[in-house]
Scaffold this active site. Structure first.
Site, short mmCIF file in Angstrom:
data_model
loop_
_atom_site.label_atom_id
_atom_site.label_comp_id
_atom_site.label_asym_id
_atom_site.label_seq_id
_atom_site.Cartn_x
_atom_site.Cartn_y
_atom_site.Cartn_z
N ASP A 170 -6.92 -6.06 13.65
CA ASP A 170 -8.23 -5.44 13.41
C ASP A 170 -9.33 -6.46 13.10
O ASP A 170 -10.51 -6.16 13.22
CB ASP A 170 -8.14 -4.41 12.28
CG ASP A 170 -7.61 -3.07 12.77
OD1 ASP A 170 -7.62 -2.85 14.00
OD2 ASP A 170 -7.19 -2.25 11.94
N ARG B 59 -1.37 -4.65 3.85
CA ARG B 59 -1.02 -3.69 4.88
C ARG B 59 0.43 -3.81 5.37
O ARG B 59 1.10 -2.78 5.51
CB ARG B 59 -1.97 -3.86 6.07
CG ARG B 59 -1.68 -2.94 7.23
CD ARG B 59 -2.69 -3.14 8.35
NE ARG B 59 -2.45 -2.21 9.44
CZ ARG B 59 -1.64 -2.46 10.46
NH1 ARG B 59 -0.99 -3.61 10.52
NH2 ARG B 59 -1.46 -1.57 11.42
N GLU C 195 -18.80 4.42 0.35
CA GLU C 195 -18.10 3.74 -0.75
C GLU C 195 -18.92 3.71 -2.04
O GLU C 195 -18.36 3.82 -3.14
CB GLU C 195 -17.71 2.31 -0.34
CG GLU C 195 -16.56 2.24 0.65
CD GLU C 195 -16.99 2.57 2.08
OE1 GLU C 195 -18.21 2.52 2.36
OE2 GLU C 195 -16.12 2.87 2.92
N GLN D 133 -12.38 -6.22 8.75
CA GLN D 133 -11.52 -5.34 7.96
C GLN D 133 -10.72 -6.08 6.89
O GLN D 133 -9.99 -5.47 6.12
CB GLN D 133 -10.50 -4.64 8.88
CG GLN D 133 -11.07 -4.11 10.16
CD GLN D 133 -12.06 -2.99 9.94
OE1 GLN D 133 -11.72 -1.96 9.39
NE2 GLN D 133 -13.31 -3.20 10.33
N ARG E 187 0.84 -1.22 0.00
CA ARG E 187 0.00 0.00 0.00
C ARG E 187 0.86 1.26 0.00
O ARG E 187 0.56 2.24 -0.68
CB ARG E 187 -0.97 0.01 1.18
CG ARG E 187 -0.29 0.04 2.54
CD ARG E 187 -1.31 0.03 3.69
NE ARG E 187 -0.61 -0.24 4.93
CZ ARG E 187 -0.74 0.46 6.05
NH1 ARG E 187 -1.56 1.49 6.10
NH2 ARG E 187 -0.07 0.14 7.12
N SER F 86 -4.55 5.49 5.56
CA SER F 86 -4.38 4.04 5.55
C SER F 86 -4.02 3.52 4.16
O SER F 86 -3.17 2.66 4.01
CB SER F 86 -5.68 3.34 5.99
OG SER F 86 -6.02 3.69 7.30
N PHE G 245 -14.13 -3.02 1.95
CA PHE G 245 -15.21 -2.03 1.85
C PHE G 245 -15.50 -1.64 0.41
O PHE G 245 -16.65 -1.56 0.00
CB PHE G 245 -14.85 -0.79 2.68
CG PHE G 245 -14.49 -1.11 4.10
CD1 PHE G 245 -15.06 -2.20 4.75
CD2 PHE G 245 -13.56 -0.35 4.80
CE1 PHE G 245 -14.73 -2.53 6.06
CE2 PHE G 245 -13.22 -0.67 6.11
CZ PHE G 245 -13.79 -1.75 6.74
N HIS H 96 -5.33 -3.24 2.67
CA HIS H 96 -5.66 -4.06 3.84
C HIS H 96 -6.31 -5.36 3.41
O HIS H 96 -7.27 -5.84 4.01
CB HIS H 96 -6.54 -3.28 4.82
CG HIS H 96 -5.84 -2.09 5.40
ND1 HIS H 96 -5.47 -1.02 4.62
CD2 HIS H 96 -5.43 -1.82 6.65
CE1 HIS H 96 -4.85 -0.13 5.37
NE2 HIS H 96 -4.80 -0.59 6.60
#
Lengths: 274, 311
Positions: free
Chosen positions: B115, B165, B56, B119, B8, B35, B81, B107
């Site tokens: 998390d 991530r 989103e 997620q 990322r 993020s 998401f 992620h």
């Protein structure tokens, strides 16, 4: 508006209604009543001197955009685009036939003048926000007009879009709610009543007006007021009648959603439209 | 292998660099730019960066509208998401009209760790592959992510880029011959082929080393592009090594394993084994603990390879 201009626009509206009836009846399916309620809205935009467009150069970057978020009213869009000169009116009767670019719901990749591929309700306003943002970024005069249904605005995405349009002060964006009072299974007032819509849009940071959506003078005046509104997007809540003006032929089912008229009903409707 | 940046972070830096020479690039964010690392772009080009909030569906729709008006759109959110919440919008407002929108899901996988499952994007690759017109890329490290972003920028059609991530080992320290749709052979071999992408490429190399100690010569392919997949490389693997292990940090259904299997079955069927998430959600925990518990390590690849060799 002069009386001659009004007569021109009324003649256009009649031609478009005839296309809607004949094309859906020939196809044996489609949404004629959902198309009929928004005729004056589309006529005012395309033929009332509001939209800046060029059918010879449909990709003109600075054109205004018309997005039919209620994509099931595609027969209206096709009739309007044909009358506006994007393609021959001879194509209109091919609605919904295999091979025809006049699909059941609009497909922007297959037909000039279609600005967005719609049919999954609730998505048009977000697309319009993106286009309005692009116009701001490019310092383009392009304005964006999105027509939604009053049932359609039950989709949460519409309100996500409304919030973002307000955040970015998109005064080049106009949402027109074709409030014909019905959705697929019944009256909008019974399925999911979101009225009153003017304060609802105002609460989301929009300028909002309620108008008679079949009165060309009122529609044009409201569109003009929207053009003059600065610093925020505008919503027009257009009170309309589903199937107007042949609703008297639909007494057994005033909604008549997603059904073409029979040949006999169509003949009666055409006679009434004149 | 030395550690490098996360995919990322590499994506965020590559995108900010692309912004310099490409004034039409705009970035849309669902309030996660710190993020997803699109903040690098946001800082350099604030006028071309739109944080539309936690929404989103609208994020994707706005991306479609910007692209329809000639902008070159990159939008990023968590894989879980953007792919799961906004799938209809990806389908109708991006894929169907075939617009120039690059979707980045960060992620992804279970290696996000603590998390937890809400997620973790574990089905994102399968979902992306099910969008007609989409190219789907899962880079393994920092240098190849830079190349992937540059390559995707050359295309005017939609794409999905998956980005993890955690920091990951550098596999391509001496440059990377990255071509979309073309697998990279990281190690030659004749006894079997390990086909992997993302985080699992490093694990595949480690597994190949362990297999070598047992006298087994494993080929390793980095299949960074899942769609279109490299049919030629899969055919060569099947014909020349007779056995294939596929490893991915994704549900077994619909991901790289499914794609490679279809390709091999069509061209030259051979015995195969699959390392991935087995029809389950994971849980909270340290990334390395999760990878161990859910069977996504070099050890798991070695086990699968030995099973194939003993047939």
């Amino acid at each position: 508006m002069t009386s001659a201009h009004r007569a021109d626009l009324e003649a256009k509206a009649k031609r478009i209604r005839r296309h809607i009836i004949t094309s859906t009846t020939a196809a044996g399916s489609g949404h004629p009543t959902s198309s009929m309620s928004a005729v004056e809205i589309a006529v005012a935009l395309y033929f009332g001197g509001v939209l800046r467009y060029d059918p010879i150069n449909p990709a003109w970057p600075q054109r205004d955009r018309f997005l039919l978020s209620k994509g099931h009213a595609a027969p209206l869009l096709y009739a309007v685009l044909a009358e506006a000169g994007y393609f021959s009116p001879d194509l209109v009767p091919t609605l919904r036939q295999i091979g025809s670019p006049l699909e059941g719901h609009p497909n922007m990749r297959r037909l000039p003048g279609v600005e967005a591929s719609t049919g999954s309700l609730g998505q048009g306003l977000s697309i319009g926000v993106g286009m309005a943002l692009a116009a701001k970024l490019d310092k383009s005069p392009a304005r964006v007009y999105v027509v939604t249904g009053d049932g359609e605005i039950g989709e949460g995405q519409v309100w996500e879009a409304a919030m973002s349009a307000s955040k970015y002060k998109l005064d080049n964006l106009v949402a027109i709610v074709d409030q014909n009072g019905y959705q697929q299974t019944g009256p909008t007032a019974e399925v999911l009543d979101l009225r009153p819509l003017v304060p609802r849009f105002e609460a989301f940071g929009w300028s909002a007006q309620e108008i008679n959506g079949h009165d060309l003078g009122e529609v044009l005046a409201a569109l003009k007021k929207a053009q003059q509104t600065k610093g925020r997007p505008s919503a027009l809540i257009a009170r309309t009648i589903k199937g107007y003006p042949i609703q008297n032929l639909l007494t057994s089912d005033p909604n008549h959603h997603g059904k073409p008229l029979t040949k006999e009903e169509a003949d009666q409707a055409l006679a009434q439209i004149g | 292998m030395k550690m490098g940046k996360s995919v990322r972070e590499a994506f965020g830096l590559a995108l900010a660099k692309l912004g310099e020479a490409n004034p039409d690039i705009v970035v849309v964010d669902g309030d996660v730019h710190n993020s997803t690392r699109t903040e690098h772009f946001a800082k350099k080009f604030p006028e071309r960066f739109f944080n539309v909030g936690i929404a989103e569906s609208n994020l994707v729709g706005i991306g479609g509208g910007l692209a329809s008006s000639g902008k070159r759109v990159w939008l990023a959110s968590f894989a879980a998401f953007v792919m799961c919440n906004a799938y209809d919008q990806l389908r109708m407002s991006v894929a169907f009209p075939c617009l120039d929108v690059k979707v980045v899901g960060t992620h992804a996988g279970i290696s996000i760790g603590e998390d937890g499952p809400s997620q973790m994007g574990i089905e994102d690759v399968g979902l992306a592959c099910s969008l007609p017109n989409f190219t789907v890329v899962v880079p393994a490290d920092e240098p190849s992510t830079h190349k992937a972003v540059e390559a995707l920028n050359q295309m005017k059609t939609p794409a999905y880029l998956r980005a993890g991530r955690p920091n990951v080992p550098v596999l391509y320290d001496n440059g990377c011959d990255f071509k979309l749709g073309k697998a990279i052979q990281l190690r030659p071999g004749k006894d079997l082929t390990i086909i992997a992408n993302g985080l699992m490429v490093a694990a595949a190399l480690e597994a190949a080393g362990q297999l070598a100690a047992k006298g087994i010569d494993a080929r390793v392919l980095d299949m960074h592009t899942v769609k279109p997949c490299d049919d030629a490389a899969i055919r060569a693997a099947a014909v020349e090594t007779s056995r294939i292990v596929v490893a991915e940090e994704h549900l077994l259904h619909g991901g790289l394993g499914s794609v490679v299997t279809m390709s091999a079955a069509r061209q030259h069927p051979v015995p195969m084994r699959f390392v991935g998430l087995k029809d389950t959600f994971a849980e909270s925990g340290k990334p390395e603990e999760l990878l161990e518990k859910y069977g996504l390590t070099a050890k798991d690849i070695v086990h699968a390879a030995l099973e194939l060799m003993s047939r």
